[in-house]
Design a protein around this motif. Structure first.
Motif, PDB file in Angstrom:
ATOM      1  N   ASN A  54       1.051  -1.172  -0.046  1.00  0.00           N
ATOM      2  CA  ASN A  54       0.048  -0.061  -0.253  1.00  0.00           C
ATOM      3  C   ASN A  54       1.024   1.299  -0.220  1.00  0.00           C
ATOM      4  OD1 ASN A  54      -2.391  -1.408  -0.120  1.00  0.00           O
ATOM      5  ND2 ASN A  54      -2.658  -1.651   2.273  1.00  0.00           N
ATOM      6  N   ALA A  55       2.001   1.512   0.817  1.00  0.00           N
ATOM      7  CA  ALA A  55       3.057   2.425   0.789  1.00  0.00           C
ATOM      8  C   ALA A  55       3.526   2.387  -0.667  1.00  0.00           C
ATOM      9  CB  ALA A  55       4.057   2.135   1.873  1.00  0.00           C
ATOM     10  N   ASP A  56       3.636   1.407  -1.232  1.00  0.00           N
ATOM     11  CA  ASP A  56       4.464   1.397  -2.595  1.00  0.00           C
ATOM     12  C   ASP A  56       3.445   2.071  -3.654  1.00  0.00           C
ATOM     13  OD1 ASP A  56       6.442   0.947  -4.679  1.00  0.00           O
ATOM     14  OD2 ASP A  56       4.733  -0.570  -5.051  1.00  0.00           O
ATOM     15  N   GLN A  57       2.193   1.827  -3.391  1.00  0.00           N
ATOM     16  CA  GLN A  57       1.015   2.462  -4.329  1.00  0.00           C
ATOM     17  C   GLN A  57       0.865   3.866  -4.033  1.00  0.00           C
ATOM     18  OE1 GLN A  57      -2.545   0.148  -3.636  1.00  0.00           O
ATOM     19  NE2 GLN A  57      -1.844  -1.731  -4.733  1.00  0.00           N
ATOM     20  N   CYS A  58       1.128   4.295  -2.775  1.00  0.00           N
ATOM     21  CA  CYS A  58       0.963   5.804  -2.619  1.00  0.00           C
ATOM     22  C   CYS A  58       2.086   6.580  -3.249  1.00  0.00           C
ATOM     23  CB  CYS A  58       0.896   6.243  -1.042  1.00  0.00           C
ATOM     24  SG  CYS A  58      -0.452   5.642  -0.231  1.00  0.00           S
ATOM     25  N   VAL A  59       3.283   5.904  -3.274  1.00  0.00           N
ATOM     26  CA  VAL A  59       4.569   6.372  -3.734  1.00  0.00           C
ATOM     27  C   VAL A  59       4.247   6.488  -5.341  1.00  0.00           C
ATOM     28  CG1 VAL A  59       7.133   6.413  -4.254  1.00  0.00           C
ATOM     29  CG2 VAL A  59       6.084   5.796  -1.982  1.00  0.00           C
ATOM     30  N   ALA A  60       3.900   5.341  -6.000  1.00  0.00           N
ATOM     31  CA  ALA A  60       3.726   5.403  -7.201  1.00  0.00           C
ATOM     32  C   ALA A  60       2.505   6.276  -7.667  1.00  0.00           C
ATOM     33  CB  ALA A  60       2.867   3.686  -7.886  1.00  0.00           C
ATOM     34  N   ARG A  61       1.545   6.640  -7.098  1.00  0.00           N
ATOM     35  CA  ARG A  61       0.545   7.663  -7.113  1.00  0.00           C
ATOM     36  C   ARG A  61       1.302   9.106  -7.219  1.00  0.00           C
ATOM     37  NH1 ARG A  61      -3.384   8.311  -9.877  1.00  0.00           N
ATOM     38  NH2 ARG A  61      -4.457   6.777  -9.053  1.00  0.00           N
ATOM     39  N   LEU A  62       2.254   9.245  -6.292  1.00  0.00           N
ATOM     40  CA  LEU A  62       2.980  10.624  -6.178  1.00  0.00           C
ATOM     41  C   LEU A  62       3.977  10.657  -7.596  1.00  0.00           C
ATOM     42  CD1 LEU A  62       4.253  10.422  -2.695  1.00  0.00           C
ATOM     43  CD2 LEU A  62       2.445  12.064  -3.757  1.00  0.00           C
ATOM     44  N   GLN A  63       4.325   9.403  -7.765  1.00  0.00           N
ATOM     45  CA  GLN A  63       5.303   9.401  -9.222  1.00  0.00           C
ATOM     46  C   GLN A  63       4.447   9.782 -10.395  1.00  0.00           C
ATOM     47  OE1 GLN A  63       7.302   5.956  -9.584  1.00  0.00           O
ATOM     48  NE2 GLN A  63       9.312   6.881  -9.896  1.00  0.00           N
ATOM     49  N   ASP A  64       3.475   9.191 -10.283  1.00  0.00           N
ATOM     50  CA  ASP A  64       2.465   9.344 -11.582  1.00  0.00           C
ATOM     51  C   ASP A  64       1.622  10.434 -11.796  1.00  0.00           C
ATOM     52  OD1 ASP A  64       2.944   6.591 -12.303  1.00  0.00           O
ATOM     53  OD2 ASP A  64       1.068   5.846 -11.216  1.00  0.00           O
ATOM     54  N   THR A  65       1.809  11.450 -10.828  1.00  0.00           N
ATOM     55  CA  THR A  65       1.019  12.641 -10.891  1.00  0.00           C
ATOM     56  C   THR A  65       2.167  13.736 -11.268  1.00  0.00           C
ATOM     57  OG1 THR A  65       1.103  12.895  -8.507  1.00  0.00           O
ATOM     58  CG2 THR A  65      -0.854  11.994  -9.319  1.00  0.00           C
ATOM     59  N   LEU A  66       3.322  13.386 -11.483  1.00  0.00           N
ATOM     60  CA  LEU A  66       4.359  14.318 -11.804  1.00  0.00           C
ATOM     61  C   LEU A  66       4.076  15.122 -13.001  1.00  0.00           C
ATOM     62  CD1 LEU A  66       7.846  12.511 -10.472  1.00  0.00           C
ATOM     63  CD2 LEU A  66       6.436  14.725  -9.594  1.00  0.00           C
ATOM     64  N   ASN A  67       4.351  16.410 -13.018  1.00  0.00           N
ATOM     65  CA  ASN A  67       4.158  17.038 -14.161  1.00  0.00           C
ATOM     66  C   ASN A  67       5.520  17.530 -14.651  1.00  0.00           C
ATOM     67  OD1 ASN A  67       3.603  18.967 -16.451  1.00  0.00           O
ATOM     68  ND2 ASN A  67       2.127  20.085 -15.403  1.00  0.00           N
ATOM     69  N   PHE A  68       6.010  16.888 -15.859  1.00  0.00           N
ATOM     70  CA  PHE A  68       7.299  17.163 -16.238  1.00  0.00           C
ATOM     71  C   PHE A  68       7.462  18.470 -17.140  1.00  0.00           C
ATOM     72  CE2 PHE A  68       7.307  12.785 -15.185  1.00  0.00           C
ATOM     73  CZ  PHE A  68       8.531  12.553 -14.640  1.00  0.00           C
ATOM     74  N   GLN A  69       6.589  19.204 -17.156  1.00  0.00           N
ATOM     75  CA  GLN A  69       6.682  20.802 -17.691  1.00  0.00           C
ATOM     76  C   GLN A  69       7.569  21.609 -16.775  1.00  0.00           C
ATOM     77  OE1 GLN A  69       2.727  22.073 -18.431  1.00  0.00           O
ATOM     78  NE2 GLN A  69       2.680  20.903 -20.485  1.00  0.00           N
ATOM     79  N   TYR A  70       7.640  21.014 -15.415  1.00  0.00           N
ATOM     80  CA  TYR A  70       8.318  21.630 -14.341  1.00  0.00           C
ATOM     81  C   TYR A  70       9.687  21.000 -14.208  1.00  0.00           C
ATOM     82  CZ  TYR A  70       4.052  23.910 -13.755  1.00  0.00           C
ATOM     83  OH  TYR A  70       2.751  24.552 -13.940  1.00  0.00           O
ATOM     84  N   ASP A  71      10.829  21.742 -14.159  1.00  0.00           N
ATOM     85  CA  ASP A  71      11.902  21.041 -13.838  1.00  0.00           C
ATOM     86  C   ASP A  71      11.999  20.132 -12.745  1.00  0.00           C
ATOM     87  OD1 ASP A  71      12.982  22.227 -16.184  1.00  0.00           O
ATOM     88  OD2 ASP A  71      13.706  24.030 -15.041  1.00  0.00           O
ATOM     89  N   ILE A  72      11.176  20.536 -11.492  1.00  0.00           N
ATOM     90  CA  ILE A  72      11.518  19.837 -10.294  1.00  0.00           C
ATOM     91  C   ILE A  72      11.105  18.320 -10.379  1.00  0.00           C
ATOM     92  CG2 ILE A  72       9.016  20.555  -9.382  1.00  0.00           C
ATOM     93  CD1 ILE A  72      12.361  20.593  -7.171  1.00  0.00           C
ATOM     94  N   SER A  73      10.103  18.235 -11.354  1.00  0.00           N
ATOM     95  CA  SER A  73       9.808  16.853 -11.755  1.00  0.00           C
ATOM     96  C   SER A  73      10.849  15.908 -11.924  1.00  0.00           C
ATOM     97  CB  SER A  73       8.571  16.656 -12.792  1.00  0.00           C
ATOM     98  OG  SER A  73       7.418  17.443 -12.062  1.00  0.00           O
ATOM     99  N   ALA A  74      11.662  16.256 -12.810  1.00  0.00           N
ATOM    100  CA  ALA A  74      13.122  15.511 -13.220  1.00  0.00           C
ATOM    101  C   ALA A  74      13.918  15.232 -11.979  1.00  0.00           C
ATOM    102  CB  ALA A  74      13.634  16.240 -14.385  1.00  0.00           C
ATOM    103  N   GLN A  75      13.806  16.013 -10.999  1.00  0.00           N
ATOM    104  CA  GLN A  75      14.597  15.865  -9.614  1.00  0.00           C
ATOM    105  C   GLN A  75      13.781  14.756  -8.736  1.00  0.00           C
ATOM    106  OE1 GLN A  75      15.468  19.533  -8.292  1.00  0.00           O
ATOM    107  NE2 GLN A  75      16.651  20.060 -10.355  1.00  0.00           N
ATOM    108  N   LEU A  76      12.394  14.722  -8.786  1.00  0.00           N
ATOM    109  CA  LEU A  76      11.635  14.144  -7.879  1.00  0.00           C
ATOM    110  C   LEU A  76      11.418  12.788  -8.241  1.00  0.00           C
ATOM    111  CD1 LEU A  76       8.776  16.627  -7.044  1.00  0.00           C
ATOM    112  CD2 LEU A  76      10.369  15.723  -5.592  1.00  0.00           C
ATOM    113  N   TYR A  77      11.203  12.497  -9.726  1.00  0.00           N
ATOM    114  CA  TYR A  77      10.973  11.231 -10.253  1.00  0.00           C
ATOM    115  C   TYR A  77      12.288   9.894  -9.576  1.00  0.00           C
ATOM    116  CZ  TYR A  77       9.596   7.428 -13.198  1.00  0.00           C
ATOM    117  OH  TYR A  77       9.142   6.521 -13.897  1.00  0.00           O
TER     118      TYR A  77
END
Length: 157
Positions: A54-77
């Motif tokens: 379940n924790a992994d699914q939450c992190v996957a949800r965070l990862q899936d919602t990244l918007n790569f139009q912003y530079d920070i997403s490339a660092q968060l992924y």
């Protein structure tokens, strides 16, 4: 996760804007991580497995919602990928070291997002939800919350 905790998360989700929803997702994830640590201590391997998944699914949800139009997403992924790898390592090796690594990263990210969320004054995402009034009535040892149904829930045609 017990039903009371789930109800609290549901209440928070219905009242959240985008930034607050992200923080709720972090809270849910960290709750599952703590649950996995408790199950590990009790040698409840099925609960341990379920909590880590379940924790992994939450992190996957965070990862899936990244918007790569912003530079920070490339660092968060890669950070989210590291957390997922650590959680899965903890699952398959039955060792808590991976949990600790993921928990440390997630806690720091949550603190950073909390600061950013303070600047977000947008409206809640969900409309036609229950309105919650706290403090109108008091119990013997607790503050009661009163839920008010809107006139119409759901979609307007």
């Amino acid at each position: 996760m017990d039903n009371g905790t789930k109800q609290e998360f549901i209440r928070r989700i219905t009242q959240s804007n985008r930034s607050q929803l992200l923080l709720v997702t972090f809270d849910i994830c960290l709750t599952y991580v703590e649950e996995a640590e408790q199950c590990y201590g009790q040698e409840d391997w099925e609960g341990y497995r379920d909590a880590l998944r379940n924790a992994d699914q939450c992190v996957a949800r965070l990862q899936d919602t990244l918007n790569f139009q912003y530079d920070i997403s490339a660092q968060l992924y890669p950070l989210y990928s590291f957390c997922r790898g650590s959680l899965m390592s903890a699952l398959y090796q039955r060792r808590t070291e991976g949990i600790g690594h993921a928990k440390g990263v997630l806690t720091q990210l949550q603190a950073a997002f909390e600061q950013a969320a303070q600047q977000d004054t947008s409206e809640p995402l969900m409309q036609n939800t229950q309105q919650i009034y706290a403090g109108m009535t008091y119990g013997k040892k607790q503050l009661n919350e009163d839920y008010r149904e809107p006139d119409s829930r759901g979609f307007f045609a």
